[in-house]
Design a protein around this motif. Structure first.
Motif, mmCIF file in Angstrom:
data_model
loop_
_atom_site.group_PDB
_atom_site.id
_atom_site.type_symbol
_atom_site.label_atom_id
_atom_site.label_comp_id
_atom_site.label_asym_id
_atom_site.label_seq_id
_atom_site.Cartn_x
_atom_site.Cartn_y
_atom_site.Cartn_z
ATOM 1 N N ALA A 55 -61.043 55.957 87.984
ATOM 2 C CA ALA A 55 -61.740 57.165 87.540
ATOM 3 C C ALA A 55 -61.248 57.520 86.139
ATOM 4 N N THR A 56 -61.799 58.569 85.593
ATOM 5 C CA THR A 56 -61.303 59.096 84.334
ATOM 6 C C THR A 56 -60.873 60.539 84.569
ATOM 7 N N HIS A 57 -59.829 60.939 83.864
ATOM 8 C CA HIS A 57 -59.403 62.336 83.897
ATOM 9 C C HIS A 57 -59.737 62.917 82.530
ATOM 10 N N GLN A 58 -60.589 63.941 82.535
ATOM 11 C CA GLN A 58 -60.979 64.611 81.298
ATOM 12 C C GLN A 58 -60.197 65.911 81.219
ATOM 13 N N ALA A 59 -59.461 66.103 80.122
ATOM 14 C CA ALA A 59 -58.589 67.260 79.975
ATOM 15 C C ALA A 59 -59.347 68.545 79.643
ATOM 16 N N GLU A 60 -60.404 68.453 78.853
ATOM 17 C CA GLU A 60 -61.136 69.636 78.373
ATOM 18 C C GLU A 60 -62.611 69.508 78.734
ATOM 19 N N ALA A 67 -69.818 49.092 90.420
ATOM 20 C CA ALA A 67 -69.345 48.101 89.459
ATOM 21 C C ALA A 67 -67.899 47.742 89.790
ATOM 22 N N HIS A 68 -67.434 46.665 89.180
ATOM 23 C CA HIS A 68 -66.052 46.225 89.367
ATOM 24 C C HIS A 68 -65.355 46.222 88.016
ATOM 25 N N PRO A 69 -64.133 46.731 87.964
ATOM 26 C CA PRO A 69 -63.354 46.590 86.737
ATOM 27 C C PRO A 69 -63.001 45.114 86.567
ATOM 28 N N VAL A 70 -63.196 44.593 85.359
ATOM 29 C CA VAL A 70 -62.945 43.173 85.110
ATOM 30 C C VAL A 70 -61.644 42.976 84.341
ATOM 31 N N ARG A 71 -61.496 43.727 83.253
ATOM 32 C CA ARG A 71 -60.312 43.541 82.407
ATOM 33 C C ARG A 71 -60.076 44.788 81.569
ATOM 34 N N ARG A 72 -58.821 45.198 81.505
ATOM 35 C CA ARG A 72 -58.457 46.310 80.642
ATOM 36 C C ARG A 72 -58.371 45.789 79.213
ATOM 37 N N LEU A 73 -59.143 46.391 78.325
ATOM 38 C CA LEU A 73 -59.169 45.963 76.929
ATOM 39 C C LEU A 73 -58.297 46.839 76.040
ATOM 40 N N GLY A 74 -57.914 47.996 76.538
ATOM 41 C CA GLY A 74 -57.084 48.905 75.751
ATOM 42 C C GLY A 74 -57.177 50.301 76.325
ATOM 43 N N PRO A 75 -56.614 51.260 75.618
ATOM 44 C CA PRO A 75 -56.694 52.648 76.099
ATOM 45 C C PRO A 75 -58.096 53.220 75.872
ATOM 46 N N PRO A 76 -58.430 54.307 76.553
ATOM 47 C CA PRO A 76 -59.720 54.948 76.297
ATOM 48 C C PRO A 76 -59.836 55.345 74.823
ATOM 49 N N SER A 77 -61.017 55.192 74.266
ATOM 50 C CA SER A 77 -61.223 55.574 72.869
ATOM 51 C C SER A 77 -61.781 56.985 72.743
ATOM 52 N N GLU A 78 -62.265 57.548 73.849
ATOM 53 C CA GLU A 78 -62.812 58.900 73.809
ATOM 54 C C GLU A 78 -61.671 59.903 73.991
ATOM 55 N N GLY A 110 -59.345 62.889 74.861
ATOM 56 C CA GLY A 110 -59.254 63.749 76.031
ATOM 57 C C GLY A 110 -59.472 63.052 77.357
ATOM 58 N N HIS A 111 -59.683 61.724 77.344
ATOM 59 C CA HIS A 111 -59.891 60.972 78.581
ATOM 60 C C HIS A 111 -58.695 60.064 78.855
ATOM 61 N N ARG A 112 -58.403 59.907 80.137
ATOM 62 C CA ARG A 112 -57.317 59.037 80.575
ATOM 63 C C ARG A 112 -57.796 58.284 81.806
ATOM 64 N N ALA A 113 -57.616 56.966 81.802
ATOM 65 C CA ALA A 113 -57.985 56.153 82.965
ATOM 66 C C ALA A 113 -56.960 56.377 84.067
ATOM 67 N N VAL A 114 -57.459 56.568 85.308
ATOM 68 C CA VAL A 114 -56.593 56.864 86.446
ATOM 69 C C VAL A 114 -57.028 56.022 87.640
ATOM 70 N N TRP A 115 -56.087 55.299 88.224
ATOM 71 C CA TRP A 115 -56.331 54.601 89.484
ATOM 72 C C TRP A 115 -55.897 55.515 90.614
ATOM 73 N N MET A 116 -56.707 55.571 91.660
ATOM 74 C CA MET A 116 -56.370 56.366 92.840
ATOM 75 C C MET A 116 -56.931 55.664 94.069
ATOM 76 N N PRO A 117 -56.363 55.946 95.246
ATOM 77 C CA PRO A 117 -56.994 55.417 96.461
ATOM 78 C C PRO A 117 -58.440 55.930 96.521
ATOM 79 N N ALA A 118 -59.369 55.042 96.844
ATOM 80 C CA ALA A 118 -60.786 55.433 96.869
ATOM 81 C C ALA A 118 -61.017 56.632 97.778
#
Length: 148
Positions: free
Chosen positions: A33-38, A103-114, A116-124
């Motif tokens: 998921a993504t965590h949006q701060a604002e 969809a399926h995540p295939v490969r992490r290419l880097g940090p989010p570019s947007e 205020g966003h942070r990629a977060v893994w959590m139990p579904a």
């Protein structure tokens, strides 16, 4: 008819239709998921608006990459919902038409570019409680129910 989630329509308020695409990104029992701060901190399905002339699947790849830094493989469209909301970052009252894809995540290419966003893994299963809007939670429940 597309199901509506969230706020009631405000009488007299004009809404601008805003089509968007969002991904349920599952890897085993984990959800990306993504965590949006604002403007309000919340967990969301990654995705966003479709630019004029942009194909929805291309928009999905772009938005997921911007918000998570991940390349994805799209499996299929799961469904759609709409919600009426104020978007303070655009000073816009919007009727969001949200198309949801598996969809399926295939490969992490880097940090989010947007910003205020942070990629977060959590139990579904945790996403059923943690995602910030009713529509995202309902679509995740549908996806998990179909995968059992």
């Amino acid at each position: 008819m597309i199901r509506r989630y969230g706020e009631q329509v405000k009488q007299g308020q004009r809404y601008r239709r805003r089509p968007g695409v969002y991904a349920i990104l599952l890897d085993g029992g984990e959800l990306l998921a993504t965590h949006q701060a604002e403007p309000v901190p919340e967990y969301q399905l990654p995705g966003g608006g479709i630019d004029p002339g942009e194909h929805p699947v291309a928009a999905l790849h772009r938005e997921v990459f911007e918000e998570t830094g991940w390349k994805i493989a799209v499996t299929r469209r799961l469904g759609a919902f709409r919600r009426f909301t104020y978007m303070p970052e655009y000073d816009l009252w919007a009727e969001k038409l949200c198309s949801i894809y598996l969809a399926h995540p295939v490969r992490r290419l880097g940090p989010p570019s947007e910003a205020g966003h942070r990629a977060v893994w959590m139990p579904a299963q945790a996403g059923l409680d943690l995602l910030g809007n009713d529509g995202d939670r309902a679509m995740l429940a549908r996806a998990l129910g179909q995968l059992r």
